[in-house]
Design a protein around this motif. Structure first.
Motif, mmCIF file in Angstrom:
data_model
loop_
_atom_site.group_PDB
_atom_site.id
_atom_site.type_symbol
_atom_site.label_atom_id
_atom_site.label_comp_id
_atom_site.label_asym_id
_atom_site.label_seq_id
_atom_site.Cartn_x
_atom_site.Cartn_y
_atom_site.Cartn_z
ATOM 1 N N LEU A 89 0.961 -0.834 -0.346
ATOM 2 C CA LEU A 89 0.254 0.211 0.095
ATOM 3 C C LEU A 89 1.455 1.374 0.276
ATOM 4 O O LEU A 89 0.263 2.212 0.590
ATOM 5 N N ASP A 90 2.361 0.861 -0.162
ATOM 6 C CA ASP A 90 2.974 2.397 -0.163
ATOM 7 C C ASP A 90 2.990 3.075 -2.019
ATOM 8 O O ASP A 90 2.914 2.509 -2.607
ATOM 9 N N GLY A 91 3.915 3.730 -2.409
ATOM 10 C CA GLY A 91 3.452 4.292 -3.588
ATOM 11 C C GLY A 91 2.731 5.642 -3.799
ATOM 12 O O GLY A 91 2.443 6.693 -2.897
ATOM 13 N N GLU A 92 1.675 5.309 -4.718
ATOM 14 C CA GLU A 92 0.541 5.902 -5.426
ATOM 15 C C GLU A 92 -0.204 6.192 -5.815
ATOM 16 O O GLU A 92 0.104 5.091 -6.465
ATOM 17 N N LEU A 93 -1.832 6.624 -6.047
ATOM 18 C CA LEU A 93 -2.429 6.430 -6.756
ATOM 19 C C LEU A 93 -2.545 7.554 -6.945
ATOM 20 O O LEU A 93 -3.113 8.869 -6.301
ATOM 21 N N ARG A 94 -2.861 7.017 -8.503
ATOM 22 C CA ARG A 94 -3.681 8.103 -9.325
ATOM 23 C C ARG A 94 -5.601 8.346 -9.649
ATOM 24 O O ARG A 94 -5.709 7.296 -9.499
ATOM 25 N N VAL A 95 -6.279 9.368 -9.028
ATOM 26 C CA VAL A 95 -7.697 8.796 -9.197
ATOM 27 C C VAL A 95 -7.562 10.042 -10.080
ATOM 28 O O VAL A 95 -7.756 11.123 -9.672
ATOM 29 N N GLY A 96 -9.288 9.885 -10.795
ATOM 30 C CA GLY A 96 -9.409 10.997 -11.703
ATOM 31 C C GLY A 96 -10.546 11.162 -11.362
ATOM 32 O O GLY A 96 -11.403 10.132 -10.379
ATOM 33 N N PHE A 97 -11.170 12.162 -11.495
ATOM 34 C CA PHE A 97 -12.766 12.174 -11.756
ATOM 35 C C PHE A 97 -13.495 13.631 -12.555
ATOM 36 O O PHE A 97 -12.674 14.115 -12.667
ATOM 37 N N VAL A 98 -14.691 13.925 -13.291
ATOM 38 C CA VAL A 98 -15.266 14.516 -13.645
ATOM 39 C C VAL A 98 -16.678 15.190 -13.113
ATOM 40 O O VAL A 98 -17.383 14.203 -12.195
ATOM 41 N N GLY A 99 -16.590 16.144 -12.353
ATOM 42 C CA GLY A 99 -16.862 17.591 -11.849
ATOM 43 C C GLY A 99 -17.487 17.228 -10.007
ATOM 44 O O GLY A 99 -16.603 16.892 -10.377
ATOM 45 N N ALA A 100 -18.038 18.238 -9.821
ATOM 46 C CA ALA A 100 -17.750 18.715 -8.243
ATOM 47 C C ALA A 100 -17.989 17.901 -7.544
ATOM 48 O O ALA A 100 -17.636 17.307 -6.572
ATOM 49 N N ALA A 101 -19.296 17.141 -8.072
ATOM 50 C CA ALA A 101 -19.881 16.069 -6.946
ATOM 51 C C ALA A 101 -18.822 14.753 -6.978
ATOM 52 O O ALA A 101 -18.784 14.354 -5.882
ATOM 53 N N ALA A 102 -18.604 14.489 -7.918
ATOM 54 C CA ALA A 102 -17.775 13.528 -8.049
ATOM 55 C C ALA A 102 -16.027 13.876 -7.136
ATOM 56 O O ALA A 102 -15.518 12.615 -6.579
ATOM 57 N N ALA A 103 -15.975 15.082 -7.420
ATOM 58 C CA ALA A 103 -14.073 15.850 -6.771
ATOM 59 C C ALA A 103 -14.629 15.680 -4.644
ATOM 60 O O ALA A 103 -14.099 14.953 -4.571
ATOM 61 N N GLU A 104 -15.780 16.137 -4.671
ATOM 62 C CA GLU A 104 -15.907 16.385 -3.288
ATOM 63 C C GLU A 104 -16.233 14.698 -2.454
ATOM 64 O O GLU A 104 -15.566 14.722 -1.041
ATOM 65 N N MET A 105 -16.653 13.602 -3.559
ATOM 66 C CA MET A 105 -16.385 12.128 -2.870
ATOM 67 C C MET A 105 -14.871 11.680 -2.338
ATOM 68 O O MET A 105 -14.470 11.498 -1.538
ATOM 69 N N LEU A 106 -14.135 12.102 -3.053
ATOM 70 C CA LEU A 106 -13.443 11.708 -4.030
ATOM 71 C C LEU A 106 -11.750 12.141 -2.902
ATOM 72 O O LEU A 106 -11.212 11.846 -1.932
ATOM 73 N N ILE A 107 -12.546 13.788 -2.338
ATOM 74 C CA ILE A 107 -11.872 14.411 -0.565
ATOM 75 C C ILE A 107 -11.631 14.392 -0.034
ATOM 76 O O ILE A 107 -11.060 13.643 0.946
ATOM 77 N N ASN A 108 -13.636 13.457 0.492
ATOM 78 C CA ASN A 108 -13.485 12.325 1.513
ATOM 79 C C ASN A 108 -12.678 10.909 1.993
ATOM 80 O O ASN A 108 -12.661 11.309 2.767
ATOM 81 N N ALA A 109 -12.820 10.472 0.178
ATOM 82 C CA ALA A 109 -12.416 10.245 1.022
ATOM 83 C C ALA A 109 -10.504 9.530 0.859
ATOM 84 O O ALA A 109 -10.415 9.084 1.609
ATOM 85 N N GLU A 110 -10.257 10.275 0.004
ATOM 86 C CA GLU A 110 -8.779 10.835 0.082
ATOM 87 C C GLU A 110 -8.737 10.725 1.213
ATOM 88 O O GLU A 110 -6.894 10.423 2.429
#
Length: 278
Positions: A89-110
């Motif tokens: 689980l070390d390293g990096e993870l690149r996560v894509g999103f489209v739109g503000a709603a997706a961004a909000e969910m991803l920020i919380n998950a991050e």
């Protein structure tokens, strides 16, 4: 050459002793001897000189070892990296999103993911409507938050995280904008914007094409056409020049994580768990 032959050859070349070679490979001495004899039979010449006092490589054996060793070490290193990526689980993870709603969910998950796995850096990447799946396939991103259904055998869809209504986005002056709701039949004959994703309806006329969500809203405001958007647009894109009207008989819009089937690893699974609250 089979893997067990390569391992027997290289280990015996290092140990120069059948007993120690067998111990390292966790097989019997007879198995090592048989493997080497079969390999020598295939090559056509002895690879080792054997006496009661010592074991030594022949010139042909030494050359074969020198030829095989680098490739074998590279193979082992590649396999080790793959195993580490699968469970680490070390390293990096690149996560894509489209739109503000997706961004909000991803920020919380991050935030959740970061607390659980501080050794893995998460990079969020905003994408256009149409290029997200291809950027996923190309390896530019590891996982994305997208709309279901997404029918593709090379992509895996995770659990549904958000279900919402489809809304008609229309200019505030449009006749349909004054309705409490519309049906798909009400859209017949209307000019519908074209975009890489979204619902399509029978009987509508094709309008201008838009590549981004902001471009869609701009064209709607300018009276160039109407479009179907998710209910979250009311919260994130409330505008006096655009009305959002529920489409009563349209299927629900579902959002969830999507990733490549060949790229399911511990980091991806960990981020999905962070998204779902598992």
């Amino acid at each position: 050459m089979e893997r067990h032959e390569v391992e027997a050859l290289l280990t015996l070349a290092e140990e120069l002793h059948f007993g120690r070679t067998a111990q390292r490979l966790h097989v019997t001495t007879g198995r090592v001897s048989q493997t080497i004899r079969q390999l020598e039979h295939r090559v056509g010449v002895p690879l080792f000189e054997r006496t009661s006092r010592k074991v030594a490589l022949t010139p042909v054996g030494k050359q074969l070892v020198n030829d095989i060793q680098p490739a074998y070490e590279q193979l082992r290193a590649g396999l080790a990296r793959a195993i580490e990526a699968g469970k680490g689980l070390d390293g990096e993870l690149r996560v894509g999103f489209v739109g503000a709603a997706a961004a909000e969910m991803l920020i919380n998950a991050e935030k959740v993911f970061g607390r659980r796995y501080p050794g893995c850096a998460v990079h969020l990447k905003e994408m256009h409507l149409g290029d997200a799946p291809e950027r996923l396939r190309s390896g530019e991103i590891d996982i994305m938050l997208g709309c279901f259904p997404l029918a593709a055998i090379d992509l895996v869809t995770g659990p549904t995280l958000l279900t919402e209504l489809w809304m008609l986005a229309a200019p505030a002056s449009h006749p349909l904008a004054r309705r409490s709701h519309v049906s798909t039949k009400d859209l017949a004959g209307q000019t519908f914007l074209e975009a890489p994703c979204g619902l399509s309806f029978d009987g509508t006329r094709p309008g201008p094409r838009a590549e981004t969500f902001q471009e869609i809203l701009t064209l709607v405001s300018a009276g160039k056409g109407i479009f179907a958007v998710g209910e979250h647009a009311i919260r994130f894109h409330d505008r006096p020049d655009i009305a959002y009207v529920p489409i009563s008989n349209a299927p629900k819009l579902e959002w969830g994580p999507v990733w490549r089937a060949t790229n399911e690893n511990a980091r991806v699974r960990g981020f999905v768990e962070a998204l779902t609250g598992a």
